[in-house]
Design a protein around this motif. Structure first.
Motif, short mmCIF file in Angstrom:
data_model
loop_
_atom_site.label_atom_id
_atom_site.label_comp_id
_atom_site.label_asym_id
_atom_site.label_seq_id
_atom_site.Cartn_x
_atom_site.Cartn_y
_atom_site.Cartn_z
N SER A 318 1.04 33.26 -44.29
CA SER A 318 2.15 32.31 -44.16
C SER A 318 2.46 31.65 -45.50
O SER A 318 1.55 31.26 -46.24
N ILE A 319 3.77 31.50 -45.77
CA ILE A 319 4.22 30.88 -47.02
C ILE A 319 5.30 29.85 -46.70
O ILE A 319 6.24 30.14 -45.96
N SER A 320 5.16 28.68 -47.26
CA SER A 320 6.17 27.62 -47.15
C SER A 320 6.78 27.42 -48.53
O SER A 320 6.08 27.04 -49.48
N THR A 321 8.08 27.67 -48.66
CA THR A 321 8.73 27.67 -49.98
C THR A 321 9.83 26.61 -50.02
O THR A 321 10.75 26.62 -49.19
N ALA A 322 9.74 25.72 -51.01
CA ALA A 322 10.77 24.70 -51.23
C ALA A 322 11.59 25.08 -52.46
O ALA A 322 11.02 25.43 -53.50
N ILE A 323 12.92 25.02 -52.33
CA ILE A 323 13.82 25.45 -53.41
C ILE A 323 14.74 24.31 -53.79
O ILE A 323 15.34 23.65 -52.92
N TYR A 324 14.85 24.07 -55.08
CA TYR A 324 15.76 23.05 -55.60
C TYR A 324 17.09 23.73 -55.89
O TYR A 324 17.19 24.62 -56.73
N VAL A 325 18.15 23.32 -55.17
CA VAL A 325 19.43 24.00 -55.27
C VAL A 325 20.53 22.97 -55.47
O VAL A 325 20.57 21.95 -54.78
N ALA A 326 21.42 23.23 -56.42
CA ALA A 326 22.46 22.26 -56.78
C ALA A 326 23.84 22.88 -56.62
O ALA A 326 24.06 24.05 -56.97
N GLY A 327 24.78 22.09 -56.11
CA GLY A 327 26.18 22.48 -56.06
C GLY A 327 26.40 23.86 -55.47
O GLY A 327 25.91 24.20 -54.39
N GLU A 328 27.15 24.68 -56.21
CA GLU A 328 27.54 26.01 -55.73
C GLU A 328 26.38 26.99 -55.71
O GLU A 328 26.54 28.12 -55.23
N GLU A 329 25.23 26.61 -56.25
CA GLU A 329 24.07 27.48 -56.13
C GLU A 329 23.73 27.78 -54.68
O GLU A 329 23.22 28.86 -54.36
N LEU A 330 24.03 26.83 -53.80
CA LEU A 330 23.71 27.00 -52.37
C LEU A 330 24.40 28.24 -51.81
O LEU A 330 23.85 28.96 -50.98
N TYR A 331 25.63 28.48 -52.25
CA TYR A 331 26.41 29.64 -51.80
C TYR A 331 25.68 30.94 -52.14
O TYR A 331 25.49 31.81 -51.30
N TYR A 332 25.24 31.06 -53.41
CA TYR A 332 24.61 32.30 -53.87
C TYR A 332 23.15 32.40 -53.42
O TYR A 332 22.63 33.49 -53.23
N LEU A 333 22.49 31.25 -53.25
CA LEU A 333 21.11 31.26 -52.76
C LEU A 333 21.05 31.90 -51.38
O LEU A 333 20.14 32.68 -51.08
N GLN A 334 21.98 31.58 -50.52
CA GLN A 334 21.98 32.15 -49.18
C GLN A 334 22.14 33.67 -49.23
O GLN A 334 21.46 34.40 -48.51
N THR A 350 6.94 36.39 -43.34
CA THR A 350 5.96 35.36 -43.68
C THR A 350 6.52 34.13 -44.37
O THR A 350 5.85 33.10 -44.40
N VAL A 351 7.73 34.19 -44.93
CA VAL A 351 8.22 33.09 -45.77
C VAL A 351 9.21 32.21 -44.99
O VAL A 351 10.22 32.69 -44.47
N THR A 352 8.89 30.92 -44.93
CA THR A 352 9.81 29.91 -44.39
C THR A 352 10.37 29.10 -45.57
O THR A 352 9.62 28.70 -46.47
N PHE A 353 11.69 28.87 -45.56
CA PHE A 353 12.34 28.22 -46.70
C PHE A 353 12.80 26.81 -46.35
O PHE A 353 13.26 26.55 -45.23
N HIS A 354 12.67 25.92 -47.35
CA HIS A 354 13.14 24.54 -47.26
C HIS A 354 13.98 24.25 -48.50
O HIS A 354 13.82 24.91 -49.54
N LEU A 355 14.83 23.25 -48.43
CA LEU A 355 15.72 22.95 -49.54
C LEU A 355 15.59 21.50 -49.99
O LEU A 355 15.30 20.61 -49.18
N ALA A 356 15.81 21.31 -51.29
CA ALA A 356 15.94 19.97 -51.87
C ALA A 356 17.23 19.96 -52.69
O ALA A 356 17.42 20.81 -53.57
N LEU A 357 18.12 19.00 -52.40
CA LEU A 357 19.43 18.95 -53.04
C LEU A 357 19.57 17.68 -53.85
O LEU A 357 19.25 16.59 -53.36
N PRO A 358 20.06 17.76 -55.10
CA PRO A 358 20.21 16.56 -55.93
C PRO A 358 21.45 15.76 -55.53
O PRO A 358 22.49 16.33 -55.21
N ALA A 359 21.33 14.45 -55.57
CA ALA A 359 22.45 13.60 -55.18
C ALA A 359 23.63 13.75 -56.13
O ALA A 359 24.79 13.68 -55.71
N ASN A 360 23.37 13.98 -57.42
CA ASN A 360 24.46 14.07 -58.39
C ASN A 360 25.06 15.47 -58.52
O ASN A 360 25.97 15.68 -59.31
N GLN A 361 24.53 16.45 -57.78
CA GLN A 361 25.13 17.78 -57.72
C GLN A 361 25.04 18.28 -56.27
O GLN A 361 24.57 19.39 -56.00
N PHE A 362 25.51 17.44 -55.37
CA PHE A 362 25.38 17.75 -53.95
C PHE A 362 26.42 18.80 -53.55
O PHE A 362 27.60 18.68 -53.91
#
Length: 616
Positions: A318-334, A350-362
């Protein structure tokens, strides 16, 4: 005899007028066929009616040619659907069209033109078999496209009616293009089957024509195989384009339109204490439930996510992965995660993904484009990600270079979403040795539970030109040849020095199986190993953002809380690069200075919290 004719200015207008009159007199729906013939003599001359010299002055030339020289007549025609011919007639042969195939007007439903195949006077067995095969294939082709087009017309009318019911009276080209794409997406399997059958039938026809034309029978099987391989490649190209289908559907279909691939609603989520970062749990969940004793928690920015492929393959758990994604990166990350899950079973399971989004590039939207669906799985995941990142706006690219990366937010997000008792927290490019999860599950399940025991996995750097080491023996061999070395050996030795790599290597050679090699006797400042621990360890302090002191601040608190660090043998992690000492950029210098000042304050807080008489 050659004829000389001078053209006047009126001749061009007259010719144009005649052509326009002809076009006006052609009935609607009729097929205009323009044809002509020419006699090509063996002496090199051509009959005068079909041979022209275009010159500005009368050449006053005389052309001599023999009378009644042997010749061949060539007939050809041009129509809106293409070229008919050329057909060749010998000098003494019939000058009629009875000895050629006849093409009729298009069928109103299939849009295919019927062909009446010529039956030679002395038709051989091979010729007859070829003619019947061509008739059979033409009939099959006509039936397929008749059924296909009737279905298309029916669904197109239903789509227009659906839009009309929604109050849209005039359908635009863009709206119809959505229907066309949706129709192709839902029928690509039918087209795949049709293409395959079409190639099979036409390969047979080509083989029969070769036998008819050249008498090739002995090598017909060999030729059949060559043609089959070539046409298989054409099938592959056709299907690649055909299956380049996004899962986007039209508004009038039963499926959702171009929406998020993630389980994500931007109005939900959880802000950190300073409202700098908003986190989202479980936007994509692994197919396999988290099980066993240990989970790997890792984090990264979007541009480094390609490392998850090797990490998931080696870890095997099992893997838990957190990704820092900003602005339009979310489109291409998906799109990229969709590609990874489609092409790599270990990632999907095995991989579950979580996201962290910056307030200044939401991000403004959660939509995804499904642009990677057309990519074959043999594509290098590094290249796929690189091509996606090139499409980011230049302003976002510049922002990413200087962004204050919230590593500790991401580490907490990944670790707290591990559902197991133990967790190994790493960075995305820190790769565990093969089957590490399986080995650790066995080790931890057999070992008495220790609330304050921490198990260190020694970390190495492996040169990018070397293959990934499968075990400690291969790792030591790489080290002996200069293709592997201790982690951050050149950049910052204090980072890993207390691990004592020599004792680890000696113990791994001496005893087989996963076991404790030795204990880390005492804490040294700036130590930051990668380790397995219970989830009762202190969280990562989220005030540390960017470069410097993010991991070793947490290790510092663990030693203050009297956790015991024990180094494991016959298991390790590695990074695929040799880190080198580089001059820090100005923005990194600023981040480092801010975190150093914070670390000094942090040590005083820890001393007070754990009643220490002094701090390092």
């Amino acid at each position: 005899m050659m004829i000389t004719q001078e053209l006047s200015a009126r001749d061009f207008e007259t010719r144009r007028a005649v052509c326009e009159d002809i076009l006006q007199n052609i009935p609607v729906g009729a097929v205009l066929i323009s044809s002509d013939e020419a006699h090509f003599h063996l002496s090199g001359t051509v009959n005068k009616q079909n041979f022209r010299y275009w010159v500005t002055e009368n050449p006053q030339e005389i052309h001599q040619r023999p009378l009644h020289s042997p010749y061949v007549t060539v007939w050809c025609a041009v129509a809106e659907f293409g070229v008919l011919g050329p057909y060749f007639f010998e000098e003494n042969g019939p000058r009629t069209m009875n000895n050629v195939d006849s093409v009729g007007p298009p069928d109103p439903v299939s849009n295919l033109r019927p062909i009446k195949y010529h039956i030679p006077k002395h038709e051989s067995l091979v010729e007859r078999q070829l003619r019947l095969k061509r008739i059979e294939v033409a009939k099959w082709n006509h039936e397929f496209w008749t059924n296909h087009n009737l279905k298309f017309i029916k669904e197109r009318e239903a789509y227009k009616k659906c839009l009309f019911d929604k109050g849209i009276s005039t359908v635009t080209a863009d709206q119809m293009s959505e229907f066309y794409k949706d129709f192709l997406d839902r029928n690509w399997k039918t087209h795949m089957t049709y293409n395959f059958e079409w190639y099979k039938k036409n390969i047979t026809i080509i083989r029969m024509r070769l036998i008819k034309s050249f008498g090739i029978n002995r090598y017909s099987i060999f030729i059949h195989h060559i043609l089959f391989v070539l046409l298989l490649y054409n099938i592959y190209l056709s299907l690649t384009l055909l299956k380049a289908s996004s899962l986007s559907k039209t508004d009038c279909s039963n499926e959702k339109s171009n929406t998020s691939y993630f389980h994500l609603k931007l109005s939900n989520g959880r802000w950190d204490s300073r409202r700098m970062v908003k986190t989202f749990d479980n936007v994509i969940i692994a197919e396999q439930e988290q099980s066993g004793m240990v989970c790997l928690a890792t984090q990264c920015s979007v541009d480094r996510l390609h490392s998850i492929v090797e990490l998931a393959k080696n870890w095997n758990g099992s893997i838990s992965t957190a990704i820092y994604v900003a602005g339009e990166e979310l489109y291409y990350l998906q799109d990229y995660i969709r590609f990874l899950r489609r092409c790599y079973r270990s990632v999907r399971q095995t991989v579950t993904f979580h996201l962290a989004l910056p307030a200044n590039q939401f991000p403004q939207s959660t939509q995804s484009g499904f642009t990677t669906d057309q990519l074959p799985c043999h594509q290098d995941p590094i290249i796929v990600l690189s091509n996606l990142m090139k499409q980011l706006p230049e302003t976002l690219k510049r922002w990413r270079i200087r962004m204050p990366y919230p590593q500790n937010h991401l580490r907490n997000l990944a670790r707290l979403n591990c559902q197991t008792h133990y967790a190994l927290v790493t960075d995305i490019d820190i790769i565990p040795s093969i089957d590490s999860a399986i080995l650790l599950n066995t080790f931890l399940s057999e070992r008495p539970k220790c609330l304050k025991c921490v198990y260190v996995l020694p970390t190495y750097e492996v040169h990018k030109s070397a293959d990934s080491p499968k075990n400690v023996t291969e790792l030591i061999q790489l080290k002996s040849t200069g293709l592997a070395r201790y982690f951050h050996m050149e950049v910052f030795k204090l980072n890993q020095m207390p691990t004592n790599f020599l004792m680890f290597e000696k113990s791994s050679k001496k005893f087989s199986g996963l076991h404790i090699s030795h204990k880390v006797p005492k804490y040294q400042l700036y130590y930051e190993p990668f380790y397995v621990s219970l989830n009762n360890v202190p969280i990562y302090d989220e005030r540390f953002i960017g470069y410097g002191y993010t991991r070793n601040s947490q290790v510092y608190e663990m030693f203050a809380a009297k956790y015991q660090f024990e180094v494991l043998a016959n298991i390790f992690t590695f990074q695929h690069s040799f880190a080198s000492q580089k001059k820090k950029s100005n923005y990194r210098e600023i981040q480092y200075a801010e975190n150093l000042a914070l670390f000094t304050k942090f040590k005083k807080e820890i001393a007070a919290r754990y009643l220490l008489s002094h701090y390092l």
